[in-house]
Scaffold this active site. Structure first.
Site, PDB file in Angstrom:
ATOM      1  N   ASP A  10       0.849  -1.182   0.000  1.00 14.95           N
ATOM      2  CA  ASP A  10       0.000   0.000   0.000  1.00 14.95           C
ATOM      3  C   ASP A  10       0.893   1.244   0.000  1.00 14.95           C
ATOM      4  OD1 ASP A  10      -1.636   2.133   0.700  1.00 14.95           O
ATOM      5  OD2 ASP A  10      -2.620   1.079   2.349  1.00 14.95           O
ATOM      6  N   ILE A  11       0.792   2.061  -1.019  1.00 16.93           N
ATOM      7  CA  ILE A  11       1.684   3.211  -1.178  1.00 16.93           C
ATOM      8  C   ILE A  11       1.524   4.222  -0.029  1.00 16.93           C
ATOM      9  CG2 ILE A  11       0.183   4.696  -2.604  1.00 16.93           C
ATOM     10  CD1 ILE A  11       2.687   5.184  -4.402  1.00 16.93           C
ATOM     11  N   ASN A  24      -7.499  12.061 -10.656  1.00 19.13           N
ATOM     12  CA  ASN A  24      -8.278  12.369 -11.864  1.00 19.13           C
ATOM     13  C   ASN A  24      -8.252  13.881 -12.042  1.00 19.13           C
ATOM     14  OD1 ASN A  24     -10.631  13.549 -10.443  1.00 19.13           O
ATOM     15  ND2 ASN A  24     -10.860  11.447  -9.712  1.00 19.13           N
ATOM     16  N   VAL A  33      -6.195   4.251  -5.625  1.00 19.73           N
ATOM     17  CA  VAL A  33      -5.069   4.798  -4.879  1.00 19.73           C
ATOM     18  C   VAL A  33      -5.366   6.236  -4.440  1.00 19.73           C
ATOM     19  CG1 VAL A  33      -3.692   5.587  -6.865  1.00 19.73           C
ATOM     20  CG2 VAL A  33      -2.553   4.803  -4.791  1.00 19.73           C
ATOM     21  N   ASP A  34      -6.104   6.966  -5.254  1.00 16.81           N
ATOM     22  CA  ASP A  34      -6.494   8.347  -4.940  1.00 16.81           C
ATOM     23  C   ASP A  34      -7.304   8.382  -3.633  1.00 16.81           C
ATOM     24  OD1 ASP A  34      -6.891  11.059  -5.316  1.00 16.81           O
ATOM     25  OD2 ASP A  34      -8.344  10.835  -6.946  1.00 16.81           O
ATOM     26  N   SER A 122      -2.751   4.489 -14.097  1.00 15.81           N
ATOM     27  CA  SER A 122      -3.712   4.106 -15.157  1.00 15.81           C
ATOM     28  C   SER A 122      -4.069   2.619 -15.204  1.00 15.81           C
ATOM     29  CB  SER A 122      -3.237   4.536 -16.561  1.00 15.81           C
ATOM     30  OG  SER A 122      -3.373   5.924 -16.735  1.00 15.81           O
ATOM     31  N   THR A 123      -3.502   1.793 -14.312  1.00 16.76           N
ATOM     32  CA  THR A 123      -3.754   0.345 -14.441  1.00 16.76           C
ATOM     33  C   THR A 123      -4.963  -0.144 -13.652  1.00 16.76           C
ATOM     34  OG1 THR A 123      -2.300  -0.280 -12.607  1.00 16.76           O
ATOM     35  CG2 THR A 123      -1.295  -0.104 -14.797  1.00 16.76           C
ATOM     36  N   GLY A 124      -5.675   0.785 -13.002  1.00 17.17           N
ATOM     37  CA  GLY A 124      -6.862   0.398 -12.243  1.00 17.17           C
ATOM     38  C   GLY A 124      -8.119   0.716 -13.031  1.00 17.17           C
ATOM     39  N   TYR A 126      -8.666   3.049 -14.917  1.00 17.13           N
ATOM     40  CA  TYR A 126      -8.375   3.536 -16.272  1.00 17.13           C
ATOM     41  C   TYR A 126      -7.937   2.430 -17.227  1.00 17.13           C
ATOM     42  CZ  TYR A 126      -8.970   8.435 -14.836  1.00 17.13           C
ATOM     43  OH  TYR A 126      -9.475   9.638 -14.399  1.00 17.13           O
TER      44      TYR A 126
HETATM   45  P1  ADP Z   1      -6.169   4.826 -12.367  1.00 16.32           P
HETATM   46  O1  ADP Z   1      -7.456   5.585 -12.366  1.00 16.32           O
HETATM   47  O2  ADP Z   1      -4.979   5.674 -12.771  1.00 16.32           O
HETATM   48  O3  ADP Z   1      -6.262   3.538 -13.107  1.00 16.32           O
HETATM   49  P2  ADP Z   1      -6.396   3.405  -9.787  1.00 16.32           P
HETATM   50  O4  ADP Z   1      -6.206   3.965  -8.447  1.00 16.32           O
HETATM   51  O5  ADP Z   1      -7.731   2.883 -10.158  1.00 16.32           O
HETATM   52  O6  ADP Z   1      -5.887   4.547 -10.807  1.00 16.32           O
HETATM   53  O7  ADP Z   1      -5.347   2.245 -10.015  1.00 16.32           O
HETATM   54  C1  ADP Z   1      -3.965   2.436 -10.240  1.00 16.32           C
HETATM   55  C2  ADP Z   1      -3.199   1.297  -9.614  1.00 16.32           C
HETATM   56  O8  ADP Z   1      -3.072   1.542  -8.216  1.00 16.32           O
HETATM   57  C3  ADP Z   1      -3.854  -0.068  -9.751  1.00 16.32           C
HETATM   58  O9  ADP Z   1      -2.850  -0.994 -10.150  1.00 16.32           O
HETATM   59  C4  ADP Z   1      -4.349  -0.385  -8.335  1.00 16.32           C
HETATM   60  O10 ADP Z   1      -4.298  -1.766  -8.064  1.00 16.32           O
HETATM   61  C5  ADP Z   1      -3.316   0.343  -7.517  1.00 16.32           C
HETATM   62  N1  ADP Z   1      -3.685   0.713  -6.130  1.00 16.32           N
HETATM   63  C6  ADP Z   1      -4.909   0.861  -5.560  1.00 16.32           C
HETATM   64  N2  ADP Z   1      -4.786   1.206  -4.271  1.00 16.32           N
HETATM   65  C7  ADP Z   1      -3.453   1.278  -3.995  1.00 16.32           C
HETATM   66  C8  ADP Z   1      -2.666   1.564  -2.837  1.00 16.32           C
HETATM   67  N3  ADP Z   1      -3.235   1.869  -1.673  1.00 16.32           N
HETATM   68  N4  ADP Z   1      -1.307   1.531  -2.948  1.00 16.32           N
HETATM   69  C9  ADP Z   1      -0.711   1.244  -4.126  1.00 16.32           C
HETATM   70  N5  ADP Z   1      -1.381   0.968  -5.256  1.00 16.32           N
HETATM   71  C10 ADP Z   1      -2.742   0.972  -5.188  1.00 16.32           C
END
Ligand code: ADP
Length: 169
Positions: A10-11, A24, A33-34, A122-124, A126
């Protein structure tokens, strides 16, 4: 020389100078992640994002651009918000994704950040294919001219971690 590290997790738990947010264009929060960054970082981040919307970023942040705010309660000095492209099967948006990494590092340099953590932008929601996104992320960071000493890719799950690890080898 910038060293590249990989971490699975988790970042919002990382200790670095700057944590990059896959935001966004509204800058006003979202899921993934946002959402996690705003939840753990507390209201100070959103407050600064609102001020940005009220000043230089009236129309929001454009795809591929980056802007910094406080990191609130996170163990970092700044959050760098960047907007990744939504994946398209009919249009190549890889230059926009590369721009996210390049612009985030440019903002990090302006701030004097030396350690920067990136999610897989962008891998979630998006929907960018992980393989392509990992290649673009690693190639762009490797090619960047930056004073950042460590880039840490923080991958949420094992599949993302393994995909980035393959790109690094
Ligand atoms: P986007 O809209 O750019 O696709 P997302 O947040 O939906 O952004 O996903 C981007 C990446 O972040 C995905 O691979 C997702 O699994 C990952 N992610 C989601 N939550 C966390 C977190 N707490 N820490 C690190 N990576 C995360």
């Amino acid at each position: 020389m910038t060293t590249i590290e990989l971490v699975q997790g988790d970042i919002t738990r990382e200790s670095v100078d700057a944590i990059v947010n896959a935001a966004n264009s509204s800058l006003l929060g979202g899921g993934g992640v946002d959402g996690a960054i705003h939840r753990r970082g507390g209201p100070a981040i959103l407050e600064e994002c609102r001020k940005l919307r009220a000043s230089q970023y009236g129309k929001g942040l454009r795809t591929g651009q980056a802007v910094a705010t406080t990191a609130g309660d996170l163990d970092a000095r700044w959050v760098i918000h960047t907007v990744g492209p939504v994946f398209s099967a009919t249009e190549d948006r890889s230059a926009l994704l590369a721009s996210c990494y390049r612009e985030s590092l440019r903002v990090a340099d302006e701030l004097g950040a030396r350690t920067v953590a990136f999610p897989a932008i962008s891998t979630g929601v998006y929907r960018y294919p992980l393989e392509d996104a990992a290649r673009i992320a690693v190639d762009t960071v490797r090619a960047a001219r930056t004073d950042v000493e460590e880039v840490r890719f923080v991958l949420f799950d094992e599949r993302a971690y393994e995909t980035f690890a393959r790109q690094l080898r």
